[in-house]
Design a protein around this motif. Structure first.
Motif, PDB file in Angstrom:
ATOM      1  N   GLY A 127       0.766  -1.026  -0.150  1.00 37.13           N
ATOM      2  CA  GLY A 127      -0.118   0.035   0.015  1.00 37.13           C
ATOM      3  C   GLY A 127       0.751   1.242   0.097  1.00 37.13           C
ATOM      4  O   GLY A 127       0.522   2.198  -0.739  1.00 37.13           O
ATOM      5  N   VAL A 128       1.984   1.185   0.764  1.00 40.95           N
ATOM      6  CA  VAL A 128       2.918   2.157   0.790  1.00 40.95           C
ATOM      7  C   VAL A 128       3.439   2.650  -0.517  1.00 40.95           C
ATOM      8  O   VAL A 128       3.514   3.725  -0.931  1.00 40.95           O
ATOM      9  N   ARG A 129       3.888   1.712  -0.944  1.00 36.69           N
ATOM     10  CA  ARG A 129       4.531   1.793  -2.655  1.00 36.69           C
ATOM     11  C   ARG A 129       3.457   2.235  -3.396  1.00 36.69           C
ATOM     12  O   ARG A 129       3.940   3.074  -4.387  1.00 36.69           O
ATOM     13  N   THR A 130       2.296   1.908  -3.484  1.00 33.03           N
ATOM     14  CA  THR A 130       1.246   2.211  -4.260  1.00 33.03           C
ATOM     15  C   THR A 130       1.013   3.676  -4.112  1.00 33.03           C
ATOM     16  O   THR A 130       0.849   4.152  -5.435  1.00 33.03           O
ATOM     17  N   VAL A 131       0.740   4.089  -3.030  1.00 26.76           N
ATOM     18  CA  VAL A 131       0.381   5.515  -2.984  1.00 26.76           C
ATOM     19  C   VAL A 131       1.498   6.585  -3.423  1.00 26.76           C
ATOM     20  O   VAL A 131       1.159   7.597  -3.849  1.00 26.76           O
ATOM     21  N   LEU A 132       2.673   6.221  -2.988  1.00 24.14           N
ATOM     22  CA  LEU A 132       3.984   6.874  -3.371  1.00 24.14           C
ATOM     23  C   LEU A 132       4.180   7.095  -5.124  1.00 24.14           C
ATOM     24  O   LEU A 132       4.405   8.009  -5.475  1.00 24.14           O
ATOM     25  N   GLU A 133       3.995   5.632  -5.654  1.00 22.33           N
ATOM     26  CA  GLU A 133       4.309   5.865  -7.177  1.00 22.33           C
ATOM     27  C   GLU A 133       2.973   6.622  -7.932  1.00 22.33           C
ATOM     28  O   GLU A 133       3.256   7.415  -8.795  1.00 22.33           O
ATOM     29  N   ARG A 134       1.655   6.304  -7.091  1.00 25.61           N
ATOM     30  CA  ARG A 134       0.684   7.029  -7.731  1.00 25.61           C
ATOM     31  C   ARG A 134       0.661   8.372  -8.074  1.00 25.61           C
ATOM     32  O   ARG A 134       0.315   9.388  -8.857  1.00 25.61           O
ATOM     33  N   ALA A 135       1.132   9.028  -6.685  1.00 24.90           N
ATOM     34  CA  ALA A 135       0.979  10.276  -6.429  1.00 24.90           C
ATOM     35  C   ALA A 135       2.466  11.010  -7.030  1.00 24.90           C
ATOM     36  O   ALA A 135       2.505  12.291  -6.882  1.00 24.90           O
ATOM     37  N   ARG A 136       3.150  10.164  -7.238  1.00 25.43           N
ATOM     38  CA  ARG A 136       4.824  10.503  -7.766  1.00 25.43           C
ATOM     39  C   ARG A 136       5.288  11.654  -6.726  1.00 25.43           C
ATOM     40  O   ARG A 136       6.044  12.540  -7.278  1.00 25.43           O
ATOM     41  N   ILE A 137       5.458  10.761  -5.523  1.00 21.94           N
ATOM     42  CA  ILE A 137       6.218  11.716  -4.452  1.00 21.94           C
ATOM     43  C   ILE A 137       7.410  10.888  -4.252  1.00 21.94           C
ATOM     44  O   ILE A 137       7.538   9.487  -3.906  1.00 21.94           O
ATOM     45  N   ALA A 138       8.611  11.646  -4.222  1.00 24.20           N
ATOM     46  CA  ALA A 138       9.740  11.000  -4.059  1.00 24.20           C
ATOM     47  C   ALA A 138       9.844  10.546  -2.597  1.00 24.20           C
ATOM     48  O   ALA A 138       9.577  10.985  -1.738  1.00 24.20           O
ATOM     49  N   PRO A 139      10.531   9.359  -2.268  1.00 24.34           N
ATOM     50  CA  PRO A 139      10.637   8.839  -1.082  1.00 24.34           C
ATOM     51  C   PRO A 139      11.372   9.775  -0.109  1.00 24.34           C
ATOM     52  O   PRO A 139      11.236   9.680   1.070  1.00 24.34           O
ATOM     53  N   SER A 140      12.219  10.634  -0.793  1.00 17.22           N
ATOM     54  CA  SER A 140      12.844  11.624   0.496  1.00 17.22           C
ATOM     55  C   SER A 140      12.310  12.565   0.872  1.00 17.22           C
ATOM     56  O   SER A 140      12.672  13.068   2.002  1.00 17.22           O
ATOM     57  N   LEU A 141      10.874  12.771   0.400  1.00 19.29           N
ATOM     58  CA  LEU A 141       9.865  13.591   1.078  1.00 19.29           C
ATOM     59  C   LEU A 141       9.350  13.051   2.305  1.00 19.29           C
ATOM     60  O   LEU A 141       8.456  14.078   2.912  1.00 19.29           O
ATOM     61  N   VAL A 142       9.199  11.788   2.425  1.00 22.11           N
ATOM     62  CA  VAL A 142       8.456  11.234   3.288  1.00 22.11           C
ATOM     63  C   VAL A 142       8.963  11.492   4.828  1.00 22.11           C
ATOM     64  O   VAL A 142      10.024  10.776   4.916  1.00 22.11           O
ATOM     65  N   LEU A 143       8.379  12.146   5.683  1.00 25.64           N
ATOM     66  CA  LEU A 143       8.843  12.276   6.864  1.00 25.64           C
ATOM     67  C   LEU A 143       8.716  11.107   7.832  1.00 25.64           C
ATOM     68  O   LEU A 143       9.498  11.136   8.939  1.00 25.64           O
ATOM     69  N   GLY A 144       7.661  10.356   7.555  1.00 25.71           N
ATOM     70  CA  GLY A 144       7.576   9.267   8.436  1.00 25.71           C
ATOM     71  C   GLY A 144       6.267   8.485   7.949  1.00 25.71           C
ATOM     72  O   GLY A 144       5.112   8.962   7.334  1.00 25.71           O
ATOM     73  N   VAL A 145       6.238   7.209   8.761  1.00 25.51           N
ATOM     74  CA  VAL A 145       4.934   6.264   8.200  1.00 25.51           C
ATOM     75  C   VAL A 145       4.154   5.939   9.717  1.00 25.51           C
ATOM     76  O   VAL A 145       4.950   5.405  10.398  1.00 25.51           O
ATOM     77  N   GLY A 146       3.274   6.470   9.960  1.00 22.94           N
ATOM     78  CA  GLY A 146       2.489   6.055  11.160  1.00 22.94           C
ATOM     79  C   GLY A 146       1.477   4.701  11.048  1.00 22.94           C
ATOM     80  O   GLY A 146       0.572   4.783   9.853  1.00 22.94           O
ATOM     81  N   VAL A 147       1.675   3.853  11.914  1.00 27.10           N
ATOM     82  CA  VAL A 147       0.856   2.555  11.444  1.00 27.10           C
ATOM     83  C   VAL A 147       0.167   2.427  12.782  1.00 27.10           C
ATOM     84  O   VAL A 147       0.730   2.336  13.957  1.00 27.10           O
ATOM     85  N   SER A 148      -1.281   2.252  12.644  1.00 26.11           N
ATOM     86  CA  SER A 148      -2.003   1.827  13.812  1.00 26.11           C
ATOM     87  C   SER A 148      -2.419   0.416  13.752  1.00 26.11           C
ATOM     88  O   SER A 148      -2.918   0.050  12.645  1.00 26.11           O
ATOM     89  N   MET A 149      -2.578  -0.278  14.806  1.00 33.37           N
ATOM     90  CA  MET A 149      -2.738  -1.558  14.818  1.00 33.37           C
ATOM     91  C   MET A 149      -4.230  -1.941  15.935  1.00 33.37           C
ATOM     92  O   MET A 149      -4.227  -1.071  16.556  1.00 33.37           O
ATOM     93  N   LEU A 150      -4.829  -2.823  15.452  1.00 35.32           N
ATOM     94  CA  LEU A 150      -5.814  -3.213  16.354  1.00 35.32           C
ATOM     95  C   LEU A 150      -5.310  -3.910  17.528  1.00 35.32           C
ATOM     96  O   LEU A 150      -4.296  -4.464  17.501  1.00 35.32           O
ATOM     97  N   GLY A 151      -6.004  -3.880  18.628  1.00 35.75           N
ATOM     98  CA  GLY A 151      -5.570  -4.623  19.927  1.00 35.75           C
ATOM     99  C   GLY A 151      -4.727  -3.696  20.608  1.00 35.75           C
ATOM    100  O   GLY A 151      -4.630  -2.447  20.587  1.00 35.75           O
ATOM    101  N   LEU A 152      -3.728  -4.249  21.582  1.00 39.02           N
ATOM    102  CA  LEU A 152      -2.994  -3.456  22.309  1.00 39.02           C
ATOM    103  C   LEU A 152      -1.605  -3.401  21.605  1.00 39.02           C
ATOM    104  O   LEU A 152      -1.020  -4.326  21.243  1.00 39.02           O
ATOM    105  N   VAL A 153      -0.962  -2.227  22.126  1.00 44.41           N
ATOM    106  CA  VAL A 153       0.246  -1.945  21.513  1.00 44.41           C
ATOM    107  C   VAL A 153       1.180  -1.211  22.267  1.00 44.41           C
ATOM    108  O   VAL A 153       0.541  -0.443  23.085  1.00 44.41           O
ATOM    109  N   GLU A 154       2.179  -1.691  22.598  1.00 47.20           N
ATOM    110  CA  GLU A 154       3.418  -1.146  23.405  1.00 47.20           C
ATOM    111  C   GLU A 154       4.143  -0.187  22.388  1.00 47.20           C
ATOM    112  O   GLU A 154       5.065  -0.606  21.867  1.00 47.20           O
TER     113      GLU A 154
END
Length: 396
Positions: A127-154
């Motif tokens: 999914g990450v690769r798909t949105v970057l390719e379609r929007a033509r966003i250079a990976p160097s511009l990505v400041l971070g990826v936030g990932v939210s999980m179901l359940g409990l997260v430490e």
């Protein structure tokens, strides 16, 4: 825990950013007035964010009898953020600019044969690769990826501690993702992501004391106190779905009896429907399909659907009344897919029970409403965690 100077500065910076995103363009003087921070503090934070390239000067506005005031705004093109919502049936991936406006989104379906950690990681990466390719966003511009999980997260240990529907225990999800993605990864729970989205962009904007009730297969209550997420000692605060609603009531998957979740989560609502009419045509094999069928029948005034939602709303009202007495929030927001599908009928039906069980004084000061965020609040909140994490470089 005692807040450090770094914690205070980080909180002040986030408060400034929230108001810039909400009211851009805005002057430093306006930011000082709306945040309650001193003009010197605001000017210092704005200066650092300008240096970082997150904010940009966009002109001036006239002031009454004084020098023109400089206006600032988010530098939308100064970077990109990615928010990921790992849900029960699919992985939602959204790409945002620095104003948290959606640039692109992708959906990666999950099946019952596709739920091992390595398989879910592949879906996230795809999914990450798909949105970057379609929007033509250079990976160097990505400041971070936030990932939210179901359940409990430490959060600090980067673990998906417990995802009961998938039988995950102590999965080092961030490490698995970091081996496949070159971006900083910020892992947190869906409940925390939903709550921070409401604080930044939704019904809780400008509020200090907030509860976000999430209704899905599971049930939770995200809590903000003083405008800050309340996480508890192990980042698992808000497991309100496993508080007691009825002594010796329905069996819960946590092993207890009578939990809130067993009455107002999707499986609990289906149990109520089955109790009312064991042969209802609304009872389908999949719980998502059943809730959809219930919502359609409800809109047509079907008496079984109406009675099912009436009972569910009463259960929910009793439980929410206890939250109001305990936390005295300014706003309670109903969020997630069950709340979206049953919407106003659930909201209006719970008010009578709330009035019976909440104390009058705290109830008077509490607004109760549906989540107003039009898209996925979880992926939006996850991207916000990435923004906060990317700016954690600010010195104390």
């Amino acid at each position: 825990m005692k807040r450090t100077s770094r914690d205070i500065r980080r909180g002040n910076r986030n408060e400034v950013l929230r108001h810039v995103i909400a009211s851009s363009p805005v002057s430093r003087q306006e930011l000082a007035a709306v945040t309650g921070l001193s003009l010197a503090t605001v000017a210092n934070l704005v200066g650092e964010l300008l240096d970082r390239g997150v904010l940009v000067e966009v002109g001036y506005e006239d002031s009454e009898g004084g020098r023109p005031r400089g206006l600032i705004a988010m530098r939308a093109g100064g970077g990109a953020l990615i928010g990921v919502d790992v849900g029960e049936l699919r992985v939602d991936v959204e790409l945002f600019d620095l104003e948290l406006r959606t640039l692109d989104r992708a959906v990666e379906p999950l099946t019952s044969d596709d739920l091992q950690p390595e398989q879910v990681v592949r879906r996230i990466v795809s999914g990450v690769r798909t949105v970057l390719e379609r929007a033509r966003i250079a990976p160097s511009l990505v400041l971070g990826v936030g990932v939210s999980m179901l359940g409990l997260v430490e959060r600090e240990g980067s673990l998906s501690v417990y995802a009961p529907n998938w039988n995950w225990h102590d999965v080092r999800l961030r490490e698995l993702l970091a081996a496949r993605l070159e971006f900083p990864i910020y892992l947190d729970s869906q409940l925390m992501a939903s709550t921070v989205a409401e604080l930044w962009f939704g019904a809780a904007r400008g509020c200090q004391d907030v509860v976000v009730v999430t209704l899905g297969k599971g049930v939770g209550a995200g809590i903000a106190i003083g405008g800050t997420l309340y996480r508890g000692a192990t980042n698992t605060a808000g497991e309100w779905g496993h508080s007691l609603l009825e002594l010796d009531g329905r069996a819960c998957k946590c092993g207890a009896m009578g939990c809130v979740e067993t009455y107002v989560g999707a499986p609990g609502i289906i149990k109520t429907l089955r109790d009312i009419d064991p042969d209802s045509p609304m009872l389908l094999e999949d719980c998502f399909d059943t809730i959809d069928a219930l919502a359609r029948a409800l809109s047509k005034g079907d008496p079984v659907a109406v009675e099912t939602v009436r009972r569910t709303a009463r259960y929910l009202g009793v439980a929410v009344g206890s939250l109001i007495n305990l936390l005295n929030p300014q706003v309670i927001v109903l969020s997630n897919w069950v709340a979206t599908r049953l919407a106003d009928a659930l909201l209006s039906g719970m008010r009578e029970a709330i009035a019976e069980h909440a104390l009058p004084r705290p109830l008077e000061s509490t607004r109760i409403m549906l989540c107003p965020i039009p898209n996925n609040p979880v992926s939006l909140g996850a991207a916000t965690f990435a923004l906060e994490g990317a700016l954690a470089w600010v010195r104390p």
